[in-house]
Motif scaffolding. Structure first.
Motif, short mmCIF file in Angstrom:
data_model
loop_
_atom_site.label_atom_id
_atom_site.label_comp_id
_atom_site.label_asym_id
_atom_site.label_seq_id
_atom_site.Cartn_x
_atom_site.Cartn_y
_atom_site.Cartn_z
N ARG A 84 0.82 -1.21 0.00
CA ARG A 84 0.00 0.00 0.00
C ARG A 84 0.86 1.27 0.00
NH1 ARG A 84 -5.56 -0.59 1.34
NH2 ARG A 84 -6.14 -2.79 1.45
N ILE A 85 1.98 1.23 0.69
CA ILE A 85 2.87 2.40 0.66
C ILE A 85 3.39 2.61 -0.76
CG2 ILE A 85 5.11 3.30 1.43
CD1 ILE A 85 4.57 1.89 4.13
N ARG A 86 3.81 1.52 -1.41
CA ARG A 86 4.31 1.62 -2.79
C ARG A 86 3.22 2.08 -3.76
NH1 ARG A 86 7.94 -3.23 -1.74
NH2 ARG A 86 6.01 -4.38 -2.02
N SER A 87 1.95 1.78 -3.41
CA SER A 87 0.83 2.23 -4.25
C SER A 87 0.47 3.70 -3.98
CB SER A 87 -0.42 1.38 -3.98
OG SER A 87 -0.16 0.03 -4.23
N GLY A 88 1.13 4.31 -3.01
CA GLY A 88 0.89 5.73 -2.74
C GLY A 88 -0.17 6.00 -1.69
N ASP A 89 -0.67 4.95 -1.00
CA ASP A 89 -1.75 5.15 -0.03
C ASP A 89 -1.33 6.04 1.14
OD1 ASP A 89 -2.97 3.38 -1.70
OD2 ASP A 89 -3.66 2.02 -0.12
N LEU A 90 -0.02 6.11 1.43
CA LEU A 90 0.42 6.95 2.54
C LEU A 90 0.82 8.34 2.06
CD1 LEU A 90 2.54 4.96 5.13
CD2 LEU A 90 0.33 6.07 5.43
N GLY A 91 0.69 8.60 0.75
CA GLY A 91 1.04 9.92 0.23
C GLY A 91 2.52 10.07 -0.05
N PRO A 92 2.90 11.22 -0.59
CA PRO A 92 4.29 11.42 -1.00
C PRO A 92 5.28 11.45 0.16
CG PRO A 92 2.99 13.44 -1.29
CD PRO A 92 2.04 12.36 -0.93
N SER A 93 4.82 11.86 1.35
CA SER A 93 5.77 11.94 2.46
C SER A 93 6.37 10.57 2.75
CB SER A 93 5.10 12.50 3.71
OG SER A 93 4.28 11.54 4.32
N ALA A 94 5.63 9.51 2.40
CA ALA A 94 6.09 8.17 2.72
C ALA A 94 7.32 7.77 1.92
CB ALA A 94 4.96 7.17 2.50
N ASP A 95 7.75 8.61 0.98
CA ASP A 95 8.99 8.33 0.26
C ASP A 95 10.17 8.24 1.21
OD1 ASP A 95 7.49 8.43 -2.02
OD2 ASP A 95 8.26 10.37 -2.72
N ASN A 96 10.03 8.88 2.37
CA ASN A 96 11.12 8.86 3.34
C ASN A 96 11.13 7.60 4.21
OD1 ASN A 96 12.27 11.39 2.69
ND2 ASN A 96 10.63 12.45 3.82
N VAL A 97 10.10 6.77 4.08
CA VAL A 97 10.03 5.56 4.90
C VAL A 97 10.95 4.51 4.29
CG1 VAL A 97 8.54 3.73 5.78
CG2 VAL A 97 7.68 6.08 5.63
N GLY A 98 11.91 4.05 5.08
CA GLY A 98 12.87 3.07 4.57
C GLY A 98 12.58 1.66 5.03
N SER A 99 11.89 1.53 6.16
CA SER A 99 11.57 0.18 6.65
C SER A 99 10.33 0.26 7.53
CB SER A 99 12.74 -0.42 7.43
OG SER A 99 12.99 0.31 8.60
N ILE A 100 9.73 -0.89 7.72
CA ILE A 100 8.55 -0.98 8.59
C ILE A 100 8.71 -2.17 9.54
CG2 ILE A 100 6.89 0.20 7.12
CD1 ILE A 100 6.03 -2.38 5.94
N VAL A 101 8.10 -2.04 10.71
CA VAL A 101 8.06 -3.13 11.69
C VAL A 101 6.61 -3.31 12.09
CG1 VAL A 101 8.95 -4.04 13.87
CG2 VAL A 101 10.24 -2.28 12.64
N VAL A 102 6.15 -4.55 12.09
CA VAL A 102 4.79 -4.84 12.55
C VAL A 102 4.88 -5.76 13.76
CG1 VAL A 102 2.62 -6.00 12.00
CG2 VAL A 102 3.70 -4.47 10.33
#
Lengths: 132, 132, 132, 132, 132, 132
Positions: A98-116
């Motif tokens: 979903r991040i790659r699909s743009g659901d988090l908006g352009p600011s998410a370009d700065n996200v390098g990793s995620i932890v769940v």
């Protein structure tokens, strides 16, 4: 390094195959309290890593696809045990899509990793961390 | 990277030597809520990193060796202050010994490191992380 | 008035009948973190209302009868929805039976009422209180 | 690797500029529960990474400079949104300054990095990690 | 006696008048984690006291009327300090109005009283209880 | 009915006499996270039941008299086990004395009862409630 975390939950039924699981081989269920952490080195011009409201919405949609379901019947998990580890990875992978699909908006370009992290009770939880 | 955490607790008495400790130089005590985290890159054929039930049992045996004791009298801590940091390292080392002895079963071969966090109150805690 | 509370948890599957439940009519599940509170006006000669260790054991046996089960198949709940309210009452009634059978020991004579709280997530819980 | 964490809180007013913030563009406020984590590879001769009492005092002084204030009026934040990410970095930077000034004492020479986590609610929090 | 509790939160700015408040006389803010408890003696034919989903929605609408606001500017609180106690009573009164308007559905006829607890930090909270 | 609660903690050593206590007959210790609740029907002219800052100070002084001590050596507890129940009553009685001495100020005239809860771990706690 910045990180932002949002919390939601899901309630599912499932069973496990394998002697190691003992009584958990029976059909049972769990509430998973789900923490999704987004990590990145820098903020955007609004001074955010991700929009917390938008991150909550995206996490909410991911857990909505699983909640109130018997995971034994879900095609996505055919042939694998839906352990807390597997579900943490599944939620992380769904968030990454979903991040790659743009659901988090352009600011998410700065996200390098995620932890769940999935909390299955007050005394046990599991996490999965991946690059984006 | 996967991780699995289980929680237990122990209740001990101890005192500290050193002016830095102020009134904590007197004999007092603490409940330590203990979180043991196991980390690894891959899951076994049952789709688990470690068996949560077995991990709880192993952690329970480690804290049982300490709970309801005056740590000032324990040979394992002779000559050192039993600070939260030292106790976190002690629990981590004990867990590492037990994992190497096979107490967590063969799936634990995937565990590469462990982290132990001891919560001494609702406003203070300490951790120790080590490779296996 | 004194009270003593111990905490445990159980993981169950179930489904609900009734339109009010929406998607929860599907088979799903929950972790219930269970708090059992014992209330009384006075302490025994050991200065306890109930033995916390014994209270934990009794609660553990009550939740063990339910955990890792599909409640839709349990005779005890035939004809009723196993809502959080109903399960809180069930656990309270089971505890009351065990206290009357002496499982908590003679000190429990001072217990006048019990409250059972079931947390179904980090944002919802239900309780049932009854006299002994 | 050792870490020690202490917790405090602060209550502030602020508003955000930018459409992404929606209703949070209005003047509102937040309680931030603040966790300050100190990390280091080794302990001093007293067997501590940092003195927990002293760490609590230092964190208390840092949050006292912000609490009961309207951050829109604070010169330190002129021209930037005081998002949870920005405030976590600010608290971390302030702690770093105080550690370098000796406020945590000589044992803090072993602290190599710090992490500050600000919880803005029970369902959202943000962190900033930096070297010392 | 049954009870059902749901949790939400709101983020507000405000200031207090009166020397007793010290620095809190300045404009500041708070996150209030809000617990709404519904109490009643009996369940409806679906075996619920209130529908947890519907209760969450109603609480969400009540806190939405307050969140992201400067309470000093709200007519509802003209002439009174918006202390945690006052806000707990306000939320309870708003919930009572909505229950009487039927927002919780017919099952809510069994609700005899409500309790609202507002957590202003991890170390302080206030409640208001009222009959319906 | 209003209530206000503040939280603090204390760390003590003690031992118990009586076979019922099993290994807790040995000298050990506990962190007690202490919640003090003040209840009353009405607010003062500042719209508070008690001043939260002042209530925190008073609770802090009560727990300071106990923390970092071996309760087996304290005259106040000679001849009784310092169980969680007994300590909750002791803290409640100390708070009542201080309220009557005016330590909480004139607004405390509205306080009709107090409840003290001592959490001895994440899975066990005890309370004592008394009129003022």
């Amino acid at each position: 390094m910045f990180s932002v975390t949002v919390r939601d939950h899901m309630m599912v039924a499932h069973s496990f195959r394998g002697e190691v699981f003992g009584p958990a081989q029976r059909l049972h269920g769990a509430t998973f309290v789900v923490d999704a952490t987004f990590r990145g080195e820098s903020l955007d011009e609004d001074a955010i890593l991700v929009d917390i409201g938008r991150a909550s919405d995206v996490l909410g949609r991911v857990v909505a696809d699983l909640t109130y379901r018997n995971l034994d019947d879900e095609a996505a998990f055919a042939g694998t045990n839906t352990t807390t580890e597997v579900l943490a990875r599944h939620v992380a992978d769904q968030l990454a899509d979903r991040i790659r699909s743009g659901d988090l908006g352009p600011s998410a370009d700065n996200v390098g990793s995620i932890v769940v992290t999935l909390h299955e009770s007050h005394v046990a939880w599991a996490s999965y961390e991946r690059a984006l």
